[in-house]
Design an enzyme around this catalytic site. Structure first.
Site, PDB file in Angstrom:
ATOM      1  N   LYS A  20       0.888  -1.040  -0.040  1.00 41.26           N
ATOM      2  CA  LYS A  20      -0.018  -0.079  -0.002  1.00 41.26           C
ATOM      3  C   LYS A  20       0.847   1.259  -0.065  1.00 41.26           C
ATOM      4  O   LYS A  20       0.598   2.206  -0.562  1.00 41.26           O
ATOM      5  CB  LYS A  20      -0.726   0.141   1.286  1.00 41.26           C
ATOM      6  CG  LYS A  20      -1.794  -0.939   1.328  1.00 41.26           C
ATOM      7  CD  LYS A  20      -2.989  -0.724   2.529  1.00 41.26           C
ATOM      8  CE  LYS A  20      -2.156  -0.676   3.889  1.00 41.26           C
ATOM      9  NZ  LYS A  20      -1.466  -1.871   4.518  1.00 41.26           N
ATOM     10  N   ARG A  95      -8.599   1.362  10.267  1.00 40.06           N
ATOM     11  CA  ARG A  95      -8.134   0.299  10.425  1.00 40.06           C
ATOM     12  C   ARG A  95      -9.243  -0.434  11.358  1.00 40.06           C
ATOM     13  O   ARG A  95      -9.113  -1.674  11.885  1.00 40.06           O
ATOM     14  CB  ARG A  95      -7.220  -0.009  11.190  1.00 40.06           C
ATOM     15  CG  ARG A  95      -5.824  -0.123  10.114  1.00 40.06           C
ATOM     16  CD  ARG A  95      -4.613   0.051  11.042  1.00 40.06           C
ATOM     17  NE  ARG A  95      -3.416  -0.620  10.928  1.00 40.06           N
ATOM     18  CZ  ARG A  95      -2.680  -0.196   9.990  1.00 40.06           C
ATOM     19  NH1 ARG A  95      -2.523   0.811   9.507  1.00 40.06           N
ATOM     20  NH2 ARG A  95      -1.395  -0.851   9.947  1.00 40.06           N
ATOM     21  N   ARG A 129      11.669  -6.509   4.585  1.00 44.77           N
ATOM     22  CA  ARG A 129      11.668  -5.246   4.188  1.00 44.77           C
ATOM     23  C   ARG A 129      12.502  -4.291   4.772  1.00 44.77           C
ATOM     24  O   ARG A 129      12.987  -4.486   6.076  1.00 44.77           O
ATOM     25  CB  ARG A 129      10.221  -4.654   4.649  1.00 44.77           C
ATOM     26  CG  ARG A 129      10.047  -3.160   4.304  1.00 44.77           C
ATOM     27  CD  ARG A 129       8.557  -2.933   4.223  1.00 44.77           C
ATOM     28  NE  ARG A 129       7.847  -3.004   5.677  1.00 44.77           N
ATOM     29  CZ  ARG A 129       6.478  -2.565   5.753  1.00 44.77           C
ATOM     30  NH1 ARG A 129       5.839  -2.372   4.731  1.00 44.77           N
ATOM     31  NH2 ARG A 129       6.142  -2.692   6.919  1.00 44.77           N
ATOM     32  N   ARG A 162      12.187  -2.122  10.237  1.00 49.12           N
ATOM     33  CA  ARG A 162      11.282  -1.550  11.294  1.00 49.12           C
ATOM     34  C   ARG A 162      11.305  -2.468  12.357  1.00 49.12           C
ATOM     35  O   ARG A 162      11.102  -3.890  12.213  1.00 49.12           O
ATOM     36  CB  ARG A 162       9.939  -1.167  10.614  1.00 49.12           C
ATOM     37  CG  ARG A 162       9.631   0.052   9.790  1.00 49.12           C
ATOM     38  CD  ARG A 162       8.442  -0.054   9.074  1.00 49.12           C
ATOM     39  NE  ARG A 162       7.212  -0.546   9.663  1.00 49.12           N
ATOM     40  CZ  ARG A 162       6.007  -0.400   9.095  1.00 49.12           C
ATOM     41  NH1 ARG A 162       6.029   0.266   8.219  1.00 49.12           N
ATOM     42  NH2 ARG A 162       4.913  -0.796   9.804  1.00 49.12           N
ATOM     43  N   ARG A 173       0.527  -8.478  14.006  1.00 49.49           N
ATOM     44  CA  ARG A 173      -0.172  -7.500  12.934  1.00 49.49           C
ATOM     45  C   ARG A 173      -1.186  -8.058  11.889  1.00 49.49           C
ATOM     46  O   ARG A 173      -2.046  -7.685  11.523  1.00 49.49           O
ATOM     47  CB  ARG A 173       0.834  -6.643  12.159  1.00 49.49           C
ATOM     48  CG  ARG A 173       1.645  -5.650  13.110  1.00 49.49           C
ATOM     49  CD  ARG A 173       2.887  -5.222  12.577  1.00 49.49           C
ATOM     50  NE  ARG A 173       2.763  -4.527  11.139  1.00 49.49           N
ATOM     51  CZ  ARG A 173       3.886  -4.368  10.330  1.00 49.49           C
ATOM     52  NH1 ARG A 173       5.103  -5.025  10.446  1.00 49.49           N
ATOM     53  NH2 ARG A 173       3.583  -3.574   9.414  1.00 49.49           N
TER      54      ARG A 173
HETATM   55  P1  AMP Z   1       1.532   0.939   9.164  1.00 49.18           P
HETATM   56  O1  AMP Z   1       2.932   1.542   8.664  1.00 49.18           O
HETATM   57  O2  AMP Z   1       0.541   1.119   8.472  1.00 49.18           O
HETATM   58  O3  AMP Z   1       1.773  -0.681   9.126  1.00 49.18           O
HETATM   59  O4  AMP Z   1       1.323   0.678  10.581  1.00 49.18           O
HETATM   60  C1  AMP Z   1       2.405   0.536  11.712  1.00 49.18           C
HETATM   61  C2  AMP Z   1       1.539   0.513  12.962  1.00 49.18           C
HETATM   62  O5  AMP Z   1       1.141   1.945  13.517  1.00 49.18           O
HETATM   63  C3  AMP Z   1       0.582  -0.338  13.260  1.00 49.18           C
HETATM   64  O6  AMP Z   1       0.841  -1.572  13.184  1.00 49.18           O
HETATM   65  C4  AMP Z   1      -0.260   0.229  14.327  1.00 49.18           C
HETATM   66  O7  AMP Z   1       0.454  -0.028  15.523  1.00 49.18           O
HETATM   67  C5  AMP Z   1      -0.272   1.706  13.924  1.00 49.18           C
HETATM   68  N1  AMP Z   1      -1.150   2.195  13.413  1.00 49.18           N
HETATM   69  C6  AMP Z   1      -1.131   2.833  11.723  1.00 49.18           C
HETATM   70  N2  AMP Z   1      -2.396   3.031  11.619  1.00 49.18           N
HETATM   71  C7  AMP Z   1      -3.300   2.941  12.417  1.00 49.18           C
HETATM   72  C8  AMP Z   1      -4.458   3.135  12.603  1.00 49.18           C
HETATM   73  N3  AMP Z   1      -5.407   3.522  11.627  1.00 49.18           N
HETATM   74  N4  AMP Z   1      -5.056   2.669  13.776  1.00 49.18           N
HETATM   75  C9  AMP Z   1      -4.362   2.141  14.866  1.00 49.18           C
HETATM   76  N5  AMP Z   1      -2.988   1.989  14.583  1.00 49.18           N
HETATM   77  C10 AMP Z   1      -2.334   2.482  13.707  1.00 49.18           C
END
Ligand code: AMP
Length: 215
Positions: A20, A95, A129, A162, A173
């Site tokens: 994404k 989410r 990654r 990360r 996740r």
């Molecule tokens: P991402 O980079 O989108 O994979 O997000 C990394 C982490 O940020 C996720 O595993 C969550 O801990 C937090 N996070 C990102 N977006 C959200 C969201 N919309 N709601 C809750 N936690 C989020």
């Protein structure tokens, strides 16, 4: 009277590792709208040790969702910026159903693109990654390695993994996605906003499918 340019208010929905972020950065540039990643906003808050970052850090490291009220407040503030007046691409938000329902109150959505990809592919993509903390470029050690190991092709920065891309948080996740985020597919399908795209294949092929979905 000249026609107003079309608004693009888009959500990218899909499991972690579906691609994404990479696709969102590209499409946002093409459409001239901001790419708003709640994950990136939260990582910036963590790096700057803001009160939000300090609170979010533990959840993120464990691969769990940050509480809805914190993320909602952060996103609402970001959407108040002038650059979001003519559209936005939300990556990683909403989410949960609570987030999706709250979003309808402050930001309309025209199209939701669902990235469809087999689970088996995701685990490998995520653990391989690496990204550049300097410019945000993303690599995969197997499918898209940098030219020089450990170094960003674009800016020469040192690539990092990360903390939540280690196997244990990745597993959490993916589970979190199935439990809390996947129900949004049905929610947006019912509203007639959902386009499902095959997220496997080359970057160009996936990007072409997305452009058709949002056209
Ligand atoms: P991402 O980079 O989108 O994979 O997000 C990394 C982490 O940020 C996720 O595993 C969550 O801990 C937090 N996070 C990102 N977006 C959200 C969201 N919309 N709601 C809750 N936690 C989020």
């Amino acid at each position: 009277m000249p026609l107003a340019p079309p608004m693009h208010r888009i959500v990218f929905l899909g499991p972690p590792g579906a691609g994404k972020g990479t696709q969102a950065a590209e499409l946002a540039k093409v459409l001239g709208i901001p790419h708003i990643s709640t994950g990136d906003l939260l990582r910036a808050a963590v790096a700057q040790h803001t009160p939000l970052g300090i609170e979010a850090d533990g959840y993120m490291r464990a691969g769990k969702l940050v509480p809805d009220d914190l993320v909602l407040r952060m996103l609402q503030e970001r959407l108040r910026s002038p650059d979001a007046r003519s559209g936005y691409l939300l990556d990683g938000f909403p989410r949960t159903l609570v987030q999706a329902e709250a979003l309808t109150g402050f930001a309309p959505i025209d199209r939701v693109v669902s990235f469809e990809i087999p689970e088996s592919v995701l685990m490998e993509r995520l653990t391989q990654r690496r990204s550049c903390p300097n410019c945000g470029a993303v690599y995969n050690l197997v499918t898209q390695p940098p030219r020089v190991a450990g170094t960003c092709d674009k800016c020469g920065g040192t690539l990092v993994g990360r903390p939540d891309d280690r196997p244990e948080p990745v597993y959490t996740r993916l589970q979190t996605y199935h439990r809390q985020t996947a129900p949004l597919l049905e929610h947006y399908a019912r509203l007639g906003l959902l386009s499902r795209i095959d997220a496997q294949g080359s970057r160009e092929a996936v990007s072409e499918r997305i452009r058709k979905a949002v056209a």
